[in-house]
Scaffold this active site. Structure first.
Site, PDB file in Angstrom:
ATOM      1  N   ASN A  48       7.145  -8.163   0.057  1.00 58.27           N
ATOM      2  CA  ASN A  48       6.399  -7.541  -1.019  1.00 58.27           C
ATOM      3  C   ASN A  48       6.674  -8.294  -2.323  1.00 58.27           C
ATOM      4  O   ASN A  48       7.761  -8.827  -2.539  1.00 58.27           O
ATOM      5  CB  ASN A  48       6.680  -6.036  -1.142  1.00 58.27           C
ATOM      6  CG  ASN A  48       8.149  -5.664  -1.221  1.00 58.27           C
ATOM      7  OD1 ASN A  48       9.009  -6.380  -0.728  1.00 58.27           O
ATOM      8  ND2 ASN A  48       8.426  -4.525  -1.834  1.00 58.27           N
ATOM      9  N   GLU A  50       6.113  -7.504  -6.299  1.00 57.39           N
ATOM     10  CA  GLU A  50       5.712  -6.475  -7.261  1.00 57.39           C
ATOM     11  C   GLU A  50       5.362  -7.072  -8.620  1.00 57.39           C
ATOM     12  O   GLU A  50       5.837  -8.148  -8.979  1.00 57.39           O
ATOM     13  CB  GLU A  50       6.843  -5.454  -7.420  1.00 57.39           C
ATOM     14  CG  GLU A  50       7.089  -4.673  -6.146  1.00 57.39           C
ATOM     15  CD  GLU A  50       8.135  -3.584  -6.291  1.00 57.39           C
ATOM     16  OE1 GLU A  50       8.227  -2.756  -5.375  1.00 57.39           O
ATOM     17  OE2 GLU A  50       8.858  -3.564  -7.309  1.00 57.39           O
ATOM     18  N   TYR A  54       1.743  -2.266 -12.059  1.00 63.43           N
ATOM     19  CA  TYR A  54       2.062  -1.854 -10.690  1.00 63.43           C
ATOM     20  C   TYR A  54       0.938  -2.045  -9.677  1.00 63.43           C
ATOM     21  O   TYR A  54       1.188  -2.380  -8.535  1.00 63.43           O
ATOM     22  CB  TYR A  54       2.500  -0.381 -10.666  1.00 63.43           C
ATOM     23  CG  TYR A  54       3.782  -0.094 -11.396  1.00 63.43           C
ATOM     24  CD1 TYR A  54       4.677  -1.100 -11.748  1.00 63.43           C
ATOM     25  CD2 TYR A  54       4.109   1.208 -11.752  1.00 63.43           C
ATOM     26  CE1 TYR A  54       5.848  -0.823 -12.420  1.00 63.43           C
ATOM     27  CE2 TYR A  54       5.287   1.498 -12.427  1.00 63.43           C
ATOM     28  CZ  TYR A  54       6.149   0.473 -12.763  1.00 63.43           C
ATOM     29  OH  TYR A  54       7.304   0.751 -13.431  1.00 63.43           O
ATOM     30  N   CYS A  59       1.847  -6.028  -0.851  1.00 70.83           N
ATOM     31  CA  CYS A  59       2.758  -5.672   0.225  1.00 70.83           C
ATOM     32  C   CYS A  59       3.096  -6.906   1.065  1.00 70.83           C
ATOM     33  O   CYS A  59       2.348  -7.885   1.084  1.00 70.83           O
ATOM     34  CB  CYS A  59       2.124  -4.641   1.146  1.00 70.83           C
ATOM     35  SG  CYS A  59       1.612  -3.123   0.347  1.00 70.83           S
ATOM     36  N   GLU A  61       2.966  -7.326   4.234  1.00 68.82           N
ATOM     37  CA  GLU A  61       2.001  -7.609   5.301  1.00 68.82           C
ATOM     38  C   GLU A  61       0.830  -8.440   4.784  1.00 68.82           C
ATOM     39  O   GLU A  61       0.375  -9.391   5.421  1.00 68.82           O
ATOM     40  CB  GLU A  61       1.459  -6.299   5.893  1.00 68.82           C
ATOM     41  CG  GLU A  61       2.519  -5.366   6.441  1.00 68.82           C
ATOM     42  CD  GLU A  61       2.994  -4.337   5.413  1.00 68.82           C
ATOM     43  OE1 GLU A  61       3.367  -4.730   4.280  1.00 68.82           O
ATOM     44  OE2 GLU A  61       3.006  -3.148   5.756  1.00 68.82           O
ATOM     45  N   CYS A  92       0.756   0.351   4.801  1.00 66.35           N
ATOM     46  CA  CYS A  92      -0.074   1.236   3.982  1.00 66.35           C
ATOM     47  C   CYS A  92      -1.545   1.057   4.365  1.00 66.35           C
ATOM     48  O   CYS A  92      -1.908   0.157   5.126  1.00 66.35           O
ATOM     49  CB  CYS A  92       0.144   0.942   2.495  1.00 66.35           C
ATOM     50  SG  CYS A  92      -0.694  -0.540   1.908  1.00 66.35           S
ATOM     51  N   CYS A  95      -3.121  -2.435   3.619  1.00 66.72           N
ATOM     52  CA  CYS A  95      -2.727  -3.475   4.582  1.00 66.72           C
ATOM     53  C   CYS A  95      -3.413  -3.276   5.918  1.00 66.72           C
ATOM     54  O   CYS A  95      -3.831  -4.236   6.564  1.00 66.72           O
ATOM     55  CB  CYS A  95      -1.207  -3.483   4.749  1.00 66.72           C
ATOM     56  SG  CYS A  95      -0.370  -4.146   3.302  1.00 66.72           S
TER      57      CYS A  95
HETATM   58 ZN   LIG Z   1       0.599  -2.355   2.289  1.00 71.99          ZN
END
Ligand SMILES: [Zn+2]
Length: 137
Positions: A48, A50, A54, A59, A61, A92, A95
């Site tokens: 991930n 960041e 935000y 992510c 993936e 999530c 993804c």
């Molecule tokens: Zn995700």
């Protein structure tokens, strides 16, 4: 999807776990690693990444997938996901969607570093939106 042998699964899960060390998670402190297995056998790790804004956060993936695609790899067998602070971290929704767009038939391994759970992506994203919905516009 052909079954992966145990050595391949172990290598994929290990790569996801090892990727965590490069996670850029200074806001959430929720470090995630992923490892995407291409048909060729090559494994693309991701973490991930960041952002202080935000919503720009990526992510692990999606990072793994984008890395592979941007290097010309387009066929995949499986992805493994490891989270430092959570057993069996599922992908999530974002993804799941992006993986589905490029690799709808892959298997998804959720690992805690010693054990794993396996799902098909279609199991995780039933009734998915995909390019077939765009053909009648
Ligand atoms: Zn995700």
């Amino acid at each position: 999807m052909d079954e992966l042998n145990q050595d391949t699964i172990a290598k994929l899960n290990k790569t996801a776990k090892e990727a965590v060390k490069y996670a850029q998670a200074k806001y959430s402190h929720f470090k995630v690693g992923a490892a995407l297995l291409a048909d060729s056998g090559e494994i693309f790790p991701g973490t991930n990444v960041e952002s202080s804004s935000y919503s720009l956060t990526l992510c692990a993936e999606r990072v793994a997938l984008v890395k592979a695609l941007s290097e010309g790899t387009t066929r995949f067998k499986a992805i493994s996901i490891f989270a430092e602070k959570l057993d069996f971290c599922p992908p999530c929704g974002a993804c799941r969607q992006l993986l589905y767009d490029y690799a709808p038939d892959i298997d998804v391994y959720l690992t805690n570093g010693s054990e794993y759970k396996k799902y098909s992506l279609k199991e995780l994203l039933p009734h998915a939106f995909d390019e077939s919905q765009l053909k009648n516009i």
